[in-house]
Enzyme design. Sequence first.
Site, mmCIF file in Angstrom:
data_model
loop_
_atom_site.group_PDB
_atom_site.id
_atom_site.type_symbol
_atom_site.label_atom_id
_atom_site.label_comp_id
_atom_site.label_asym_id
_atom_site.label_seq_id
_atom_site.Cartn_x
_atom_site.Cartn_y
_atom_site.Cartn_z
ATOM 1 N N ARG A 218 0.852 -1.185 0.000
ATOM 2 C CA ARG A 218 0.000 0.000 0.000
ATOM 3 C C ARG A 218 0.891 1.238 0.000
ATOM 4 O O ARG A 218 1.942 1.268 0.660
ATOM 5 C CB ARG A 218 -0.909 0.016 1.238
ATOM 6 C CG ARG A 218 -1.996 -1.045 1.243
ATOM 7 C CD ARG A 218 -3.070 -0.738 0.205
ATOM 8 N NE ARG A 218 -4.171 -1.682 0.236
ATOM 9 C CZ ARG A 218 -4.210 -2.817 -0.433
ATOM 10 N NH1 ARG A 218 -3.178 -3.174 -1.187
ATOM 11 N NH2 ARG A 218 -5.268 -3.612 -0.367
ATOM 12 N N GLU A 247 -2.489 7.895 -5.263
ATOM 13 C CA GLU A 247 -2.444 6.979 -6.387
ATOM 14 C C GLU A 247 -3.508 7.349 -7.411
ATOM 15 O O GLU A 247 -4.691 7.393 -7.050
ATOM 16 C CB GLU A 247 -2.683 5.559 -5.878
ATOM 17 C CG GLU A 247 -2.421 4.464 -6.877
ATOM 18 C CD GLU A 247 -2.495 3.092 -6.234
ATOM 19 O OE1 GLU A 247 -3.519 2.410 -6.436
ATOM 20 O OE2 GLU A 247 -1.547 2.721 -5.510
ATOM 21 N N HIS A 266 -0.440 -0.063 -10.241
ATOM 22 C CA HIS A 266 -1.196 -0.944 -9.340
ATOM 23 C C HIS A 266 -1.742 -2.159 -10.107
ATOM 24 O O HIS A 266 -2.939 -2.441 -10.078
ATOM 25 C CB HIS A 266 -2.335 -0.186 -8.657
ATOM 26 C CG HIS A 266 -2.757 -0.812 -7.358
ATOM 27 N ND1 HIS A 266 -3.257 -0.083 -6.311
ATOM 28 C CD2 HIS A 266 -2.757 -2.107 -6.937
ATOM 29 C CE1 HIS A 266 -3.547 -0.887 -5.299
ATOM 30 N NE2 HIS A 266 -3.246 -2.129 -5.657
#
Length: 305
Positions: A218, A247, A266
């Site tokens: 994360r 993000e 991601h």
Amino acid sequence: MSAAGLAVAVEPFSDEHIVAAVEQAGARVTGLDEARVLIWLGGPDGFPALPDGIEWVALKTAGIEAFVAAGVIDDKRIWTNASGFYAENVAEHALALLLAGLRQIHTAVRDHWAKEPIDTSVRTLRGATVAIIGAGGIGASLMPRLHACGADVLAVNRSGRPVEGAVRTLPSSRMDEVWPATDHVILAAPATAETHHLINATSLAALPSHCWLVNVARGPLVDQQALYEALRDGEIAGAALDVTDPEPPADDDPLWSLPNVIITPHVANPASGLTREMAPFVARNIEAFVAGEPLIATVSADRDY
């Protein structure tokens, strides 16, 4: 009760892999009002009000902090996440990122046949020690891959209970001992209050200058400003990030300007294969639920993972 009598809702959309897993376990797919089990394939937005008959909710994500923050998770029923379900995919991506950085593949791709050779900064995993922070399911999948490349593993978990395959295991309370004892770091821990900015100016300064940091966990585990400064100043060799904070990074984020940074969007666990990877665990948990046995990856409202 036999699985044939178990009603399972799959929301907010039907998925062929999950439906097949439900039926493979002997249960049947129904509407939410009739179901005892909800397999929720969405995020916290749009999460439905649950009928009293729902006894177990299965979430598709490993990280559940967004569900906790939204007040979705309660103590009236069983909740499971997808912790460990996607370990093989994430481990594969983590190794790819580390090797890309060490072998300077990103530099070669960017510069093509540059006039300045990159040979001096190419390194090998052979003989290296790699610290896996959060050595759970991803760590178990990652270790044999690292061993195949000739690396040793320093495992870090909350308890310090020895991890099979690691040359050494340390509890997270002894993190200060990790940084000088490793060559490279892979972050695979959940985002909690304890892991927030685990990588910061102090830890970065304690790492060796040849270290590559890989984050497939994360974004908030890393103090991104401190990381930028450490990379800019050569305190560590590079960073390969599948997750960032925020993000995605802003277009003007200074990380984009650094030659020793690799950022992927991601995709360590690609959405295209998510339900396919999740399906076998769904079937296994349905069988356990019917048998009255403990479920895989049970979570609660007072935890973020």
